[in-house]
Design a protein around this motif. Structure first.
Motif, PDB file in Angstrom:
ATOM      1  N   ILE A 199       0.859  -1.182   0.000  1.00 35.42           N
ATOM      2  CA  ILE A 199       0.000   0.000   0.000  1.00 35.42           C
ATOM      3  C   ILE A 199       0.893   1.229   0.000  1.00 35.42           C
ATOM      4  CG2 ILE A 199      -1.617   1.314   1.443  1.00 35.42           C
ATOM      5  CD1 ILE A 199      -2.834  -1.390   2.276  1.00 35.42           C
TER       6      ILE A 199
ATOM      7  N   TYR B   1      -1.572   7.284   9.382  1.00 33.28           N
ATOM      8  CA  TYR B   1      -1.825   5.962   9.970  1.00 33.28           C
ATOM      9  C   TYR B   1      -0.504   5.369  10.475  1.00 33.28           C
ATOM     10  CZ  TYR B   1      -4.106   1.303  10.113  1.00 33.28           C
ATOM     11  OH  TYR B   1      -4.637   0.095  10.492  1.00 33.28           O
TER      12      TYR B   1
ATOM     13  N   ILE C 291      -3.400  -4.751   9.482  1.00 31.97           N
ATOM     14  CA  ILE C 291      -3.142  -3.388   8.989  1.00 31.97           C
ATOM     15  C   ILE C 291      -3.654  -3.245   7.556  1.00 31.97           C
ATOM     16  CG2 ILE C 291      -1.269  -1.837   8.228  1.00 31.97           C
ATOM     17  CD1 ILE C 291       0.287  -2.723  10.768  1.00 31.97           C
ATOM     18  N   ILE C 292      -3.310  -4.205   6.701  1.00 30.45           N
ATOM     19  CA  ILE C 292      -3.711  -4.178   5.293  1.00 30.45           C
ATOM     20  C   ILE C 292      -5.244  -4.184   5.182  1.00 30.45           C
ATOM     21  CG2 ILE C 292      -3.711  -5.519   3.140  1.00 30.45           C
ATOM     22  CD1 ILE C 292      -0.940  -4.380   3.642  1.00 30.45           C
TER      23      ILE C 292
ATOM     24  N   ASP D 276      -7.458  -3.288   7.423  1.00 29.35           N
ATOM     25  CA  ASP D 276      -7.984  -2.028   7.964  1.00 29.35           C
ATOM     26  C   ASP D 276      -7.907  -0.930   6.908  1.00 29.35           C
ATOM     27  OD1 ASP D 276      -9.110  -0.498  10.008  1.00 29.35           O
ATOM     28  OD2 ASP D 276      -7.178   0.087  10.860  1.00 29.35           O
ATOM     29  N   ILE D 277      -6.794  -0.876   6.191  1.00 33.75           N
ATOM     30  CA  ILE D 277      -6.607   0.192   5.201  1.00 33.75           C
ATOM     31  C   ILE D 277      -7.536   0.004   4.002  1.00 33.75           C
ATOM     32  CG2 ILE D 277      -4.947   1.190   3.562  1.00 33.75           C
ATOM     33  CD1 ILE D 277      -2.799   0.856   5.711  1.00 33.75           C
ATOM     34  N   ILE D 278      -7.677  -1.220   3.513  1.00 38.46           N
ATOM     35  CA  ILE D 278      -8.536  -1.430   2.338  1.00 38.46           C
ATOM     36  C   ILE D 278     -10.013  -1.328   2.728  1.00 38.46           C
ATOM     37  CG2 ILE D 278      -9.184  -3.016   0.466  1.00 38.46           C
ATOM     38  CD1 ILE D 278      -6.344  -4.158   0.571  1.00 38.46           C
TER      39      ILE D 278
END
Lengths: 347, 347
Positions: free
Chosen positions: A162, A286, B231-232, B234-236
């Motif tokens: 990301i 973040y 984390i991934i 949560d972000i998407i």
């Protein structure tokens, strides 16, 4: 210490000696050098040794010829032509990035390739284009499905990247097993013990001996969860791509024929959902929030996924790349056998 | 034991009592009933209790109004209108399935919804349409990023389903934490201890007390790997969808305002890569190969991801659904408060 430039030159010289063409040799060399710089040496120059064996054994078809097997709107399948996995995976991610510009999200599958190196390399390509990259590949069976004692699944890794704005991208890059088989091979080469919990021997007993572990099977992360992840990756990367899967995938590290590795590369175009600049700024915030959290005892910094690797890359750029003396010896040996005048010297 | 039909009727009656419309109440009820049938009771009828609190507290907006926020070729964002997460996630997967028919792969994001129940429910929709389904959602912070002792991430689960032909689909459905918070809440309700390794207390010490664990943080699977996955997701699911993420996501189980949960639903159309019938047959063979592997000591059968849940579903269909007596009491209490004549009785 070896400079990035020098190491890249040596690696591409070796790859050309193996039969790769100049442009492709440079591209593949970049992936191997980045692995060394990021401290992922199991996916770095070490791979040149099994490549050499495979070239000699007629099991690696160079120069790498990649062909388009099938194409639809947002999806494609390419055939890696039993060449360098680094080139096939790179090509697949490039196709997905281009298609995602048009269709928002795109998925390219790769069949008939070999070890693609470290997956964060490709997922991060997407991040550099303002996209989310998602990569996975299968590998030779080295892990028993949960409940079984017989190796059937590979350590089948996935990586998702990301992009951030001023910070480094977040790069998750993990195998479905507690550790990658490469780490056990490295312990074996270095005659070191491995921790309990990494693997079981061929009878299913816990072991600290890397050689027994290599004959036995790796343990999946979180038991049934890692086992499930490896199954899913095997089916998408191996079966759906028309490549090999399960027991049919061969290891790159023994001369048992073409490996038949499959991979998938997905790109998701962030700006179809959110203003890219705003999104990347939010990712920066973040990251800051996470880094500012209270630490557990004896920990001085919380690292984001991929952050340690980027720090290592930066250090390697500034101070040079530290290579294992055995690897330097092997590379010089290969250079000599290939009739090259180049020689790798640790400064 | 309660029959599937009876339980569905009771649940939809309750949901209508909460303000949901008839058609939507039946759809959401199906998700809750399937959770009970598959043995995932933390995502079943139990959820009607916090829903009741939220309706009373004016924190759940029923009937659920889902709106399309943004649409491109293969991607969309929908707003769940702070309604039932079961309806928003279902809608998102339906959109992705439709779009994948045209563009091969599609991704729909959901913002501003609530607890979506068990994710395998939606990923399996795609499998039933001959597609691979990939679902994820975020949740209230309950887990510290690796290296920190402070809760920031949710248990952020993902699910991927792959269709088979004569066998049941393969359904991976897992949280990024060692266990879902719901399991610890259940242990707390049942006054049971939890195993070490599930969670740490608020000072960062290992604990077997579910109440201390609920004040502390969950542990991620495989340390940094589970932390990275959370984390991934949560972000998407949270950030890219324009929903909440990190500390801003609120729990469904306390009255702290709208939860702001985000989710993603992706569908990949298998037939764009491979003849669907052939592919599903290959999955059948793959399943057989795994089930025929040598078992570890004391294990008599190797189960595929999701298989135990399908077995449980079938048993529930044949023998009825076994509900916790406390849950039955709570549901009857709710029915009474809603002025319904229905009453749930264990046969």
């Amino acid at each position: 210490m070896v400079s990035e430039e020098k190491l890249k030159k040596v690696i591409s010289e070796i790859l050309k000696g193996y039969g790769e063409n100049e442009e492709s040799a440079l591209l593949a060399a970049d992936c191997l050098v980045k692995a060394e710089m990021r401290g992922i040496s199991t996916h770095g120059t070490y791979l040149l040794i099994p490549m050499f064996q495979r070239v000699k054994g007629g099991m690696l078809d160079l120069p790498t010829k990649i062909t388009l097997v099938k194409e639809n709107n947002a999806t494609s399948i390419i055939d890696g032509g039993n060449g360098l996995g680094q080139l096939a995976a790179r090509k697949a991610m490039c196709i997905s990035i281009e298609k995602a510009k048009k269709y928002d999200v795109a998925l390219t599958l790769v069949r008939n390739t070999n070890n693609i190196g470290f997956l964060g390399y490709y997922s991060n390509f997407a991040a550099q284009e303002g996209m989310i990259g998602f990569v996975g590949c299968n590998a030779a069976s080295s892990m028993a499905p949960w409940g079984s004692s017989e190796a059937f699944l590979g350590a089948n890794p996935i990586s998702i990247s990301i992009p951030a704005k001023n910070k480094k991208s977040i790069v998750m890059d993990m195998s479905s097993s507690v550790v990658a088989r490469g780490k056990i091979r490295k312990a074996s080469r270095n005659k070191e013990e491995i921790p309990l919990g990494w693997a079981i021997d061929k009878e299913g007993n816990p072991t600290t001996d890397p050689n027994e572990a290599l004959k036995g099977t790796l343990l999946p992360i979180a038991g049934p969860k890692g086992s499930a992840l490896a199954i899913i990756v095997d089916i998408i990367a191996g079966m759906l791509s028309g490549s090999r899967f399960g027991l049919e995938v061969k290891t790159f590290h023994e001369l048992e024929g073409a490996t038949g590795v499959g991979a998938f590369c997905m790109a998701i175009d962030i700006k179809k959902f959110y203003d890219l600049d705003c999104f990347c700024s939010m990712v920066d915030s973040y990251i800051c929030s996470i880094k500012n959290l209270k630490k557990v005892k004896n920990v001085t910094e919380v690292y984001l996924p991929g952050e340690l690797e980027f720090i290592s890359e930066q250090e390697s750029r500034e101070e040079g790349i530290k290579l294992d003396s055995k690897i330097i010896e092997s590379l010089n040996d290969i250079l000599e056998k290939l009739g090259s005048n180049l020689k790798l010297v640790h400064d």
